[in-house]
Design an enzyme around this catalytic site. Structure first.
Site, mmCIF file in Angstrom:
data_model
loop_
_atom_site.group_PDB
_atom_site.id
_atom_site.type_symbol
_atom_site.label_atom_id
_atom_site.label_comp_id
_atom_site.label_asym_id
_atom_site.label_seq_id
_atom_site.Cartn_x
_atom_site.Cartn_y
_atom_site.Cartn_z
ATOM 1 N N HIS A 68 0.825 -1.200 0.000
ATOM 2 C CA HIS A 68 0.000 0.000 0.000
ATOM 3 C C HIS A 68 0.863 1.255 0.000
ATOM 4 C CE1 HIS A 68 -3.449 2.607 1.262
ATOM 5 N NE2 HIS A 68 -4.035 1.805 0.407
ATOM 6 N N HIS A 88 -5.137 5.734 -5.891
ATOM 7 C CA HIS A 88 -6.330 6.340 -5.283
ATOM 8 C C HIS A 88 -6.840 7.503 -6.125
ATOM 9 C CE1 HIS A 88 -4.247 4.283 -2.000
ATOM 10 N NE2 HIS A 88 -5.478 4.001 -1.593
ATOM 11 N N HIS A 90 -7.538 -2.313 -5.077
ATOM 12 C CA HIS A 90 -7.742 -2.875 -3.736
ATOM 13 C C HIS A 90 -8.382 -4.255 -3.805
ATOM 14 C CE1 HIS A 90 -7.016 1.392 -2.841
ATOM 15 N NE2 HIS A 90 -6.535 0.949 -1.698
ATOM 16 N N HIS A 125 -15.383 5.413 2.650
ATOM 17 C CA HIS A 125 -14.027 4.860 2.680
ATOM 18 C C HIS A 125 -13.064 5.741 3.473
ATOM 19 C CE1 HIS A 125 -9.952 5.041 0.734
ATOM 20 N NE2 HIS A 125 -9.928 3.848 1.303
ATOM 21 N N HIS A 127 -11.077 5.325 7.462
ATOM 22 C CA HIS A 127 -9.638 5.532 7.669
ATOM 23 C C HIS A 127 -9.406 6.551 8.782
ATOM 24 C CE1 HIS A 127 -7.232 3.368 4.652
ATOM 25 N NE2 HIS A 127 -8.303 3.434 3.876
ATOM 26 N N PHE A 184 -1.971 6.813 4.064
ATOM 27 C CA PHE A 184 -1.821 5.697 3.143
ATOM 28 C C PHE A 184 -0.556 4.872 3.390
ATOM 29 C CE2 PHE A 184 -4.612 7.786 -0.320
ATOM 30 C CZ PHE A 184 -5.727 7.179 0.208
ATOM 31 N N HIS A 199 -11.469 -2.686 3.888
ATOM 32 C CA HIS A 199 -11.507 -2.719 2.426
ATOM 33 C C HIS A 199 -12.315 -3.891 1.872
ATOM 34 C CE1 HIS A 199 -9.573 0.642 0.405
ATOM 35 N NE2 HIS A 199 -9.011 0.841 1.580
HETATM 36 CU CU1 C2O Z 1 -5.662 2.331 -0.508
HETATM 37 CU CU2 C2O Z 1 -8.376 2.707 1.931
HETATM 38 O O1 C2O Z 1 -6.858 2.946 0.870
#
Ligand code: C2O
Length: 578
Positions: free
Chosen positions: A173, A194, A203, A322, A326, A343, A356
């Site tokens: 990642h 992203h 992902h 999403h 995070h 990230f 995810h």
């Molecule tokens: Cu690649 Cu939720 O991030």
């Protein structure tokens, strides 16, 4: 209320009838909590002719399960000849560079780069003999938790240079998201997965191999990752198994204020009333899955091709729920919100993959289930999308090249999701017809031409002309959004909102969201844009006949970091084509 989701079989469409009346009757989510029905039966086979809808049409399910469908030939998928032929290429591992820290701009002292390998194989998805069913993380058995921890523990014990080891997997990642790779043959242009249409496919592949590695480490090829069911009130806390400090899946770099029983705040409004936060969450889900999207790019993210800069624009799900998770999990005690809050470190928290898995489930629901999504175009057929490629190490530590076109169908990849209610499916906000005439009663909104470019460091109201009186099908476009990519940033958009209670999103005036997880790009800033469909909002607020609307932008971040280049309303164009 619909009690099933993701019904790929044609015979099952009758179960969606309840969702056809889209105005929900309940204002508060307590109804969902008390009335929610569960249906946990696995709906693998459900009609006598056993056909499956896939992006390529109906396919015999048995053949599909066996991986024999043969429907993924390039001829079927690429309907138009390559017009541009500039898909994002897989990175060159031997040119992997240093990643950069966000807040300090310093190089990270960790090296995110994977081991290199002489041999790259074009990956073929193996035949599927038994469907893996990813379970809801709040509902797993003690046996499952034991197995999952054992697998993660073994991953942590692999030699550091094994590409399947825990940190190597986490670093995937970091490398793909913090500027370690350049686009092959494109000078110093960053490769970034992203804020574009690559978000879901990248992902999906990442989790696919992660899951296979875990399965291999415990000798169980049916092992399936859990998903964090944050879109359902029953899943709106951190899944309990992750907060046991003795567990291999524990991570101490998490926001301690957000451990259970704290309710997930997808909207990051800071509202402290748990029922209101649940209502906000369901509104956000309805908005980003259904209400705000006029075409497939609004959901998936904007086109990103070789030779073009990063961050063309995130889809509604990526920049919404999403990002919310995070930020909810990331630890404010750490300098850069580690682990989940940015990230480069997100993959170090096992909860990342659980989060995810639900993001991936949203993509699958979008493709195969959402009944009210009557969009002209639900799939991207652009060859630059289908042929974009990534590199991963598989469960045998073999370096493989994968493409987007091979990951469009999770069933063909061998996994599905436990069936859980979708309470947001009917969560259209109540109509506000009588009180929505903000423009006529006069407000303090400034005229559009006087305010741009606009620094978004406080709540702003702008008067925006509509395209045509009486024209209902319109899009709100917020363009040239200049963002400092190294910061957490978020703002919500309201149209003709007359109450000032910005902690509540469950109202017709809520039009959508922009948000981002901090990450590094070459020059720290990026320009992006979002589009929000207004059709339902106009219906719910009876503003179709007005000449202007008042757009309110509510920043949720502290201080500066966002400049808005312009806001306009346009007619909904016919779906974008390559
Ligand atoms: Cu690649 Cu939720 O991030």
């Amino acid at each position: 209320m619909a009690s099933l989701q993701h019904l790929p079989c044609t015979s099952a469409t009758s179960t969606t009838s309840a969702t056809q009346s889209r105005r929900h009757l309940f204002a508060k989510p307590s109804h969902f909590i008390t009335h929610a029905k569960r249906n946990n039966r696995l709906q693998i086979s459900c009609s006598s002719d056993d056909q499956v809808n896939t992006p390529q049409g109906k396919v015999d399910r048995r053949n599909m399960l066996l991986g024999l469908g043969g429907m993924y030939g390039a001829a079927n998928l690429i309907s138009t000849p390559a017009a541009s032929a500039t898909p994002i290429q897989a990175p060159e591992l031997d040119k992997c560079g240093v990643a950069t820290n966000l807040n300090t701009g310093q190089q990270l002292d960790i090296n995110c780069c994977p081991p290199t390998s002489q041999q790259i194989i074009d990956y073929r998805i193996p035949p599927v003999f038994q469907m893996k069913i990813r379970p809801s993380a709040h509902r797993v058995s003690p046996e499952y938790i034991f197995k999952y921890n054992m697998a993660i523990d073994r991953m942590k014990r692999l030699p550091k240079d094994d590409p399947r080891s825990f940190m190597q997997q986490a670093n995937i990642h970091c490398a793909y998201c913090n500027g370690a790779y350049d686009q092959p043959g494109q000078g110093t242009l960053d490769l970034q997965v992203h804020n574009s249409w690559l978000f879901f496919p990248f992902h999906r592949w990442y989790l696919y191999f992660y899951e296979r590695i875990l399965g291999k480490l415990i000798g169980d090829p049916t092992f399936a990752l859990p998903f964090w069911n944050w879109d359902n009130p029953k899943g709106m806390t951190m899944p309990p198994m992750f907060v046991d400090p003795k567990a291999a899946i524990y991570d101490d770099k998490r926001n301690q204020a957000n451990l259970p029983p704290a309710v997930v705040d997808l909207g990051m409004t800071g509202n402290k009333d748990p029922l209101q936060v649940v209502a906000n969450n369901l509104t956000i889900m309805y908005s980003e899955m259904i209400r705000a999207n006029a075409n497939v790019y609004d959901f998936m993210g904007q086109p990103y091709r070789a030779g073009t800069p990063v961050n063309p624009g995130p889809g509604s799900s990526e920049r919404g729920s999403h990002v919310g998770i995070h930020v909810f999990v990331g630890d404010p005690r750490q300098p850069s919100g580690e682990d989940m809050g940015n990230f480069y470190s997100a993959g170090r928290d096992p909860l990342f993959y659980c989060h995810h898995a639900n993001v991936d489930r949203m993509w699958s629901l979008w493709q195969y289930f959402l009944p009210s999504n009557k969009l002209p175009d639900k799939r991207i057929t652009d060859p630059d999308f289908l042929n974009a490629a990534f590199l991963f190490y598989d469960e045998n530590a073999q370096l493989v090249r994968v493409t987007v076109k091979d990951c469009l169908d999770n069933l063909r990849m061998g996994y599905d999701f436990e069936r859980i209610d979708l309470p947001w499916l009917d969560y259209r906000p109540p109509a506000q017809t009588a009180k929505a005439k903000v423009t006529r009663t006069g407000t303090s909104a400034s005229k559009a031409e006087t305010v741009f470019p606009l620094k978004l460091d406080r709540i702003v109201r702008v008067l925006i002309p509509k395209t045509k009186k009486g024209k209902a099908d319109e899009l709100l476009v917020i363009e040239d959004i200049m963002v400092d990519t190294t910061k957490f940033l978020k703002f919500d958009v309201f149209v003709n909102d007359e109450d000032d209670n910005v902690g509540e999103l469950d109202k017709a005036a809520y039009a959508g969201t922009y948000a981002q997880v901090p990450h590094k790009t070459n020059n720290k800033s990026a320009t992006t844009s979002i589009r929000l469909k207004l059709t339902d909002l106009y219906d719910d607020m009876d503003v179709a006949d007005d000449d202007t609307v008042v757009v309110t932008l509510v920043p949720r971040h502290q201080g500066e970091g966002v400049t808005i280049g312009g806001i306009k309303i346009i007619e909904n164009p016919t779906p974008a084509r390559p």
